[in-house]
Design a protein around this motif. Structure first.
Motif, PDB file in Angstrom:
ATOM      1  N   TYR A 166       4.478   6.538  -2.114  1.00 45.23           N
ATOM      2  CA  TYR A 166       4.261   5.270  -2.251  1.00 45.23           C
ATOM      3  C   TYR A 166       5.267   4.068  -2.408  1.00 45.23           C
ATOM      4  O   TYR A 166       6.234   4.531  -3.328  1.00 45.23           O
ATOM      5  CB  TYR A 166       2.855   5.002  -3.067  1.00 45.23           C
ATOM      6  CG  TYR A 166       3.215   5.585  -4.605  1.00 45.23           C
ATOM      7  CD1 TYR A 166       3.765   5.114  -5.580  1.00 45.23           C
ATOM      8  CD2 TYR A 166       2.216   6.687  -4.831  1.00 45.23           C
ATOM      9  CE1 TYR A 166       3.819   5.528  -6.572  1.00 45.23           C
ATOM     10  CE2 TYR A 166       2.288   7.245  -6.003  1.00 45.23           C
ATOM     11  CZ  TYR A 166       3.253   6.579  -7.122  1.00 45.23           C
ATOM     12  OH  TYR A 166       3.143   7.294  -8.177  1.00 45.23           O
ATOM     13  N   ALA A 167       4.888   2.814  -2.194  1.00 51.29           N
ATOM     14  CA  ALA A 167       5.834   1.935  -2.447  1.00 51.29           C
ATOM     15  C   ALA A 167       4.954   0.474  -2.717  1.00 51.29           C
ATOM     16  O   ALA A 167       3.622   0.450  -2.620  1.00 51.29           O
ATOM     17  CB  ALA A 167       6.674   1.511  -1.252  1.00 51.29           C
ATOM     18  N   PRO A 168       5.538  -0.479  -3.159  1.00 50.98           N
ATOM     19  CA  PRO A 168       4.628  -1.931  -3.310  1.00 50.98           C
ATOM     20  C   PRO A 168       4.326  -2.410  -2.290  1.00 50.98           C
ATOM     21  O   PRO A 168       3.023  -2.709  -2.212  1.00 50.98           O
ATOM     22  CB  PRO A 168       5.960  -2.866  -3.825  1.00 50.98           C
ATOM     23  CG  PRO A 168       7.089  -2.026  -4.370  1.00 50.98           C
ATOM     24  CD  PRO A 168       6.880  -0.881  -3.695  1.00 50.98           C
ATOM     25  N   SER A 169       4.868  -2.155  -0.909  1.00 46.27           N
ATOM     26  CA  SER A 169       4.263  -2.650   0.377  1.00 46.27           C
ATOM     27  C   SER A 169       4.556  -1.709   1.284  1.00 46.27           C
ATOM     28  O   SER A 169       5.688  -0.872   1.303  1.00 46.27           O
ATOM     29  CB  SER A 169       4.801  -4.125   0.710  1.00 46.27           C
ATOM     30  OG  SER A 169       4.753  -4.898  -0.170  1.00 46.27           O
ATOM     31  N   LYS A 170       3.798  -1.692   2.351  1.00 46.00           N
ATOM     32  CA  LYS A 170       3.843  -0.730   3.476  1.00 46.00           C
ATOM     33  C   LYS A 170       4.501  -1.456   4.624  1.00 46.00           C
ATOM     34  O   LYS A 170       4.017  -2.142   5.226  1.00 46.00           O
ATOM     35  CB  LYS A 170       2.672  -0.014   3.913  1.00 46.00           C
ATOM     36  CG  LYS A 170       2.919   0.846   5.012  1.00 46.00           C
ATOM     37  CD  LYS A 170       1.533   1.682   5.256  1.00 46.00           C
ATOM     38  CE  LYS A 170       1.463   2.700   6.416  1.00 46.00           C
ATOM     39  NZ  LYS A 170       2.271   3.720   5.822  1.00 46.00           N
ATOM     40  N   VAL A 171       6.259  -1.468   4.464  1.00 46.03           N
ATOM     41  CA  VAL A 171       6.995  -1.971   5.511  1.00 46.03           C
ATOM     42  C   VAL A 171       7.730  -0.975   6.321  1.00 46.03           C
ATOM     43  O   VAL A 171       8.099   0.133   5.569  1.00 46.03           O
ATOM     44  CB  VAL A 171       7.742  -2.925   4.522  1.00 46.03           C
ATOM     45  CG1 VAL A 171       8.926  -3.727   5.304  1.00 46.03           C
ATOM     46  CG2 VAL A 171       7.157  -3.981   3.759  1.00 46.03           C
ATOM     47  N   ASP A 172       8.158  -1.115   7.235  1.00 47.43           N
ATOM     48  CA  ASP A 172       9.095  -0.421   8.308  1.00 47.43           C
ATOM     49  C   ASP A 172      10.502  -0.503   7.899  1.00 47.43           C
ATOM     50  O   ASP A 172      10.931  -1.545   8.278  1.00 47.43           O
ATOM     51  CB  ASP A 172       8.556  -0.819   9.786  1.00 47.43           C
ATOM     52  CG  ASP A 172       9.542   0.131  10.484  1.00 47.43           C
ATOM     53  OD1 ASP A 172       9.870   1.059  10.044  1.00 47.43           O
ATOM     54  OD2 ASP A 172       9.693  -0.166  11.743  1.00 47.43           O
ATOM     55  N   PHE A 173      10.677   0.455   6.908  1.00 40.65           N
ATOM     56  CA  PHE A 173      12.076   0.446   6.504  1.00 40.65           C
ATOM     57  C   PHE A 173      12.919   1.166   7.461  1.00 40.65           C
ATOM     58  O   PHE A 173      12.548   2.637   7.565  1.00 40.65           O
ATOM     59  CB  PHE A 173      12.181   1.043   5.008  1.00 40.65           C
ATOM     60  CG  PHE A 173      11.444  -0.099   4.174  1.00 40.65           C
ATOM     61  CD1 PHE A 173      12.126  -0.936   3.706  1.00 40.65           C
ATOM     62  CD2 PHE A 173      10.338   0.352   3.669  1.00 40.65           C
ATOM     63  CE1 PHE A 173      11.665  -2.040   2.781  1.00 40.65           C
ATOM     64  CE2 PHE A 173       9.564  -0.468   2.485  1.00 40.65           C
ATOM     65  CZ  PHE A 173      10.336  -1.537   2.276  1.00 40.65           C
ATOM     66  N   PRO A 174      13.995   1.085   8.181  1.00 41.21           N
ATOM     67  CA  PRO A 174      14.838   1.674   9.270  1.00 41.21           C
ATOM     68  C   PRO A 174      15.152   2.933   8.507  1.00 41.21           C
ATOM     69  O   PRO A 174      15.306   3.815   9.532  1.00 41.21           O
ATOM     70  CB  PRO A 174      15.899   0.777   9.514  1.00 41.21           C
ATOM     71  CG  PRO A 174      15.942  -0.374   8.621  1.00 41.21           C
ATOM     72  CD  PRO A 174      14.628  -0.569   8.096  1.00 41.21           C
ATOM     73  N   TRP A 175      15.128   3.233   7.297  1.00 41.93           N
ATOM     74  CA  TRP A 175      16.063   4.423   6.972  1.00 41.93           C
ATOM     75  C   TRP A 175      14.963   5.534   6.496  1.00 41.93           C
ATOM     76  O   TRP A 175      15.328   6.697   5.953  1.00 41.93           O
ATOM     77  CB  TRP A 175      17.128   4.151   5.676  1.00 41.93           C
ATOM     78  CG  TRP A 175      16.473   3.401   4.639  1.00 41.93           C
ATOM     79  CD1 TRP A 175      16.022   4.309   3.526  1.00 41.93           C
ATOM     80  CD2 TRP A 175      16.345   2.190   4.584  1.00 41.93           C
ATOM     81  NE1 TRP A 175      15.387   3.140   2.581  1.00 41.93           N
ATOM     82  CE2 TRP A 175      15.842   1.875   3.201  1.00 41.93           C
ATOM     83  CE3 TRP A 175      16.655   0.993   5.132  1.00 41.93           C
ATOM     84  CZ2 TRP A 175      15.578   0.823   2.460  1.00 41.93           C
ATOM     85  CZ3 TRP A 175      16.541  -0.217   4.512  1.00 41.93           C
ATOM     86  CH2 TRP A 175      15.794  -0.311   3.321  1.00 41.93           C
ATOM     87  N   VAL A 176      13.824   5.012   6.321  1.00 47.52           N
ATOM     88  CA  VAL A 176      12.537   5.922   5.888  1.00 47.52           C
ATOM     89  C   VAL A 176      11.871   6.281   6.839  1.00 47.52           C
ATOM     90  O   VAL A 176      11.362   5.901   7.837  1.00 47.52           O
ATOM     91  CB  VAL A 176      11.584   5.057   5.041  1.00 47.52           C
ATOM     92  CG1 VAL A 176      10.720   5.876   4.630  1.00 47.52           C
ATOM     93  CG2 VAL A 176      12.398   4.585   3.777  1.00 47.52           C
ATOM     94  N   HIS A 177      11.943   7.723   7.344  1.00 47.82           N
ATOM     95  CA  HIS A 177      11.545   8.517   8.486  1.00 47.82           C
ATOM     96  C   HIS A 177      10.247   9.490   8.137  1.00 47.82           C
ATOM     97  O   HIS A 177      10.128  10.423   8.539  1.00 47.82           O
ATOM     98  CB  HIS A 177      12.465   9.280   9.107  1.00 47.82           C
ATOM     99  CG  HIS A 177      13.887   8.516   9.367  1.00 47.82           C
ATOM    100  ND1 HIS A 177      13.749   7.323  10.424  1.00 47.82           N
ATOM    101  CD2 HIS A 177      15.119   8.531   8.824  1.00 47.82           C
ATOM    102  CE1 HIS A 177      14.990   6.753  10.259  1.00 47.82           C
ATOM    103  NE2 HIS A 177      15.721   7.663   9.771  1.00 47.82           N
TER     104      HIS A 177
END
Length: 393
Positions: free
Chosen positions: A121-132
């Motif tokens: 989990y994370a603070p926000s559900k954002v599309d980070f390009p390095w997280v697959h």
């Protein structure tokens, strides 16, 4: 008398604890644990490198099973971790150093947790390009649980005999993710304004202090490691002035030393990594000076690219008060770096290495795999390519 005598002066931490010199063994990513449990290799690795410093940090220990950066990372998440941590603390303290257990939660970057099949989990559900892989946005219940996990990890550190803990509030971990406008898109009390974005790191610090108070350990050390800014080219998660504002609030709550990681500072993505002389954008003073003036009597440790006695001296020489220097990669290559300076043998400091040398100086197998080229002809210790690991130098 030696021109390096200043490096061996005692300094006093925020809680009044004296440490034997200005050197810190930097927290580095030793991913050699056995399912989170301390191994004999880790004990020996830290015993010989902590022998001559004032403060010795472990690498990043995760506080719950959703915060594991990478498999092999050290755990402070469970009570059955305490026996191994007790052995580690005793080894680190044997030469007079203050033994510090560093805490971390990887947040969205918990690749180890994902591989173990644990929730991420994370603070926000954002599309980070390095997280697959998929991860959740944290609920209020998640946040409260993490605060409790940090508190319990502090209790375990105390029971294991550590002199203190250090909070990893840098290099893209969960605390920094809450502070960064790039990572935190929340609209509740944990995101939005500068004050709301710093609320989670401050809540973590307060939870740790509650554990220390409940244990009645007024001499227990709380260290705070920060990335003073988060810059990736034109992308700025926060600048140094934002971190100055956060640090002012942190100092009000109370810490015993501040530790600056410059990995995300201006210039990090350019050809040269910033070092202890780095100056933030829009300022004329270096990071070290800015935060030492801000911290007052609370020592501030700086490092990054310290490989010689002169560089260690330069990191503290123009600073007044309780300044310190941390040494990372050079201590991997030469565990006697500090001793050789003390004994005026700085010309004997080892600057190059091979795989066999790293094994000879008791670098754990996981560390060798992470940081060394594995062709047997390594000439320097470097990052494992393609994976942004926190904590190195």
């Amino acid at each position: 008398m030696s021109k390096y005598d200043k490096l061996f002066e005692k300094i006093t931490l925020g809680n009044g604890t004296a440490v034997q010199n200005r050197f810190m063994l930097a927290p580095m990513c030793d991913d050699s644990s056995n399912g989170g449990k301390v191994t004999d290799q880790q004990v020996e690795y830290l015993r010989i490198r902590a022998a001559n410093v004032g403060v010795a940090d472990t690498g990043y220990a995760y506080v719950n099973d959703s915060g594991i950066q990478i498999q092999g990372q050290l755990s402070a998440a469970h009570d059955d971790d305490i026996p191994g941590l007790t052995k580690l603390a005793a080894a680190m303290k044997a030469g007079g150093a203050k033994a510090i257990l560093q805490f971390s939660h990887a947040g969205r970057d918990a690749m180890g947790s994902q591989k173990y099949g644990n929730r991420v989990y994370a603070p926000s559900k954002v599309d980070f390009p390095w997280v697959h892989y998929d991860f959740d946005e944290m609920s209020q219940a998640d946040i409260e649980q993490v605060l409790d996990d940090y508190k319990n990890a502090t209790r375990r550190a105390i029971e294991a005999g550590f002199d203190g803990i250090e909070i990893h509030n840098c290099n893209h971990d969960l605390l920094q993710q809450f502070f960064s406008t790039y990572s935190n898109r929340r609209t509740d009390k944990w995101g939005g304004s500068l004050e709301k974005r710093m609320a989670f790191p401050l809540a973590v610090l307060k939870s740790l202090k509650e554990a220390v108070a409940e244990a009645d350990k007024s001499d227990f050390i709380i260290g705070w490691r920060i990335s003073p800014e988060e810059r990736h080219g034109d992308s700025v998660g926060y600048d140094v002035d934002d971190m100055i504002a956060q640090t002012k609030e942190v100092l009000k709550v109370g810490i015993d030393y501040l530790n600056l990681s410059l990995n995300l500072a201006a210039g990090y993505n350019n050809a040269k990594r910033p070092d202890y002389n780095a100056v933030p954008v829009g300022h004329t003073k270096r990071f070290a000076t800015i935060f030492r003036e801000l911290a007052g009597n609370v020592p501030v440790y700086v490092g990054t690219n310290i490989f010689t006695a002169d560089q260690a001296m330069d990191a503290v020489d123009d600073e007044k008060g309780e300044s310190g220097v941390y040494v990372g990669r050079e201590m991997l290559i030469d565990p006697e770096f500090v001793l050789k300076i003390k004994e005026n043998r700085e010309d004997e400091i080892v600057r190059t290495t091979t795989i066999q040398h790293l094994k000879d100086v008791k670098l754990p197998d996981g560390f060798v795999d992470n940081y060394a080229d594995t062709d047997g002809s390594t000439r320097s210790v470097s990052y494992r390519k393609g994976i942004p690991l926190p904590g190195l130098d």
